[in-house]
Design an enzyme around this catalytic site. Sequence first.
Site, PDB file in Angstrom:
ATOM      1  N   SER A   1     -20.349  97.841 -11.027  1.00 37.03           N
ATOM      2  CA  SER A   1     -21.798  97.766 -10.941  1.00 37.03           C
ATOM      3  C   SER A   1     -22.334  98.611  -9.782  1.00 37.03           C
ATOM      4  O   SER A   1     -22.110  99.825  -9.752  1.00 37.03           O
ATOM      5  CB  SER A   1     -22.235  96.298 -10.831  1.00 37.03           C
ATOM      6  OG  SER A   1     -23.605  96.140 -11.078  1.00 37.03           O
TER       7      SER A   1
ATOM      8  N   ASP B   1     -23.934  94.046 -22.170  1.00 34.99           N
ATOM      9  CA  ASP B   1     -24.401  93.904 -20.784  1.00 34.99           C
ATOM     10  C   ASP B   1     -25.922  93.773 -20.770  1.00 34.99           C
ATOM     11  O   ASP B   1     -26.633  94.675 -21.216  1.00 34.99           O
ATOM     12  CB  ASP B   1     -23.965  95.127 -19.969  1.00 34.99           C
ATOM     13  CG  ASP B   1     -24.060  94.913 -18.463  1.00 34.99           C
ATOM     14  OD1 ASP B   1     -24.971  94.185 -18.019  1.00 34.99           O
ATOM     15  OD2 ASP B   1     -23.229  95.482 -17.731  1.00 34.99           O
TER      16      ASP B   1
ATOM     17  N   HIS C   1     -22.018  91.598 -18.436  1.00 35.06           N
ATOM     18  CA  HIS C   1     -21.867  92.244 -17.127  1.00 35.06           C
ATOM     19  C   HIS C   1     -20.687  91.600 -16.404  1.00 35.06           C
ATOM     20  O   HIS C   1     -20.866  90.772 -15.493  1.00 35.06           O
ATOM     21  CB  HIS C   1     -23.159  92.101 -16.320  1.00 35.06           C
ATOM     22  CG  HIS C   1     -23.236  93.014 -15.132  1.00 35.06           C
ATOM     23  ND1 HIS C   1     -23.268  94.388 -15.250  1.00 35.06           N
ATOM     24  CD2 HIS C   1     -23.278  92.754 -13.798  1.00 35.06           C
ATOM     25  CE1 HIS C   1     -23.340  94.931 -14.048  1.00 35.06           C
ATOM     26  NE2 HIS C   1     -23.343  93.955 -13.152  1.00 35.06           N
TER      27      HIS C   1
END
EC number: 3.1.2.22
Length: 239
Positions: A125, A180, A212
């Site tokens: 991320s 996600d 995610h």
Amino acid sequence: MAAVPSAVHLPRCVVSPTGRHSASLIFLHGSGHSGQGQREWIKHVLNQDLTFQHIKIIYPTAPSRPYTPLKGGLSNVWFDRFKISMDCPEHLESIDSMCQVLSGLIDEEVKTGIQKSRILIGGFSMGGCMAMHLAYRSHPDVAGVFVLSGFLNKASVVYQDLQQGGRMLPELFQCHGSADNLVLHAWGKETNSKLKSLGVSTTFHSLPNLNHELNKTELEKLKSWILTRLPGETDGQSE
């Protein structure tokens, strides 16, 4: 660029190689997490540590700082951002200052005798975004970059720098979950396509129904790629 004290030291969790150390990997966590937490998350998914015979893995922890998406609340983040979106400016002051700090971590590895071409940088991320800034803008001579569930803003300075040409372009490995709902799959795909158009050798793996998060398939693909970029000293070396 904001000044960064030379004495800044990032806490880190280290997984040592099982044999002779000849390469290093820096794995940057996502927003609000920690180096230790990232290691434990991977260990939970794989049912064991991510380990190599010759590669040291370094999981640093980002400093605590006010984070705008949390309305200024403190969080362990590599940089600030105005919102989690492709369609906004980058917070370059905080990105650039952290590039300086993380460059110190790379320098530490080089001082131990590890060549820059034997260092990989990547993350999950926000950590993946930070890795792209660090590698493509400041350390283009590293072995490669990996990004898991990450993206760059549409007008990222990374793209602007690469448009100037005349520099090495580390290979990019990217994975992103199709489900996600925080960092959209389309954002990761667009980032990959843009970097590819600028000359970066890229791979992009879509993970069906993955939100995610990490999964075992993704980490196994990552491990295989790591070994192509940082091979052992002999062809028959077992991992």
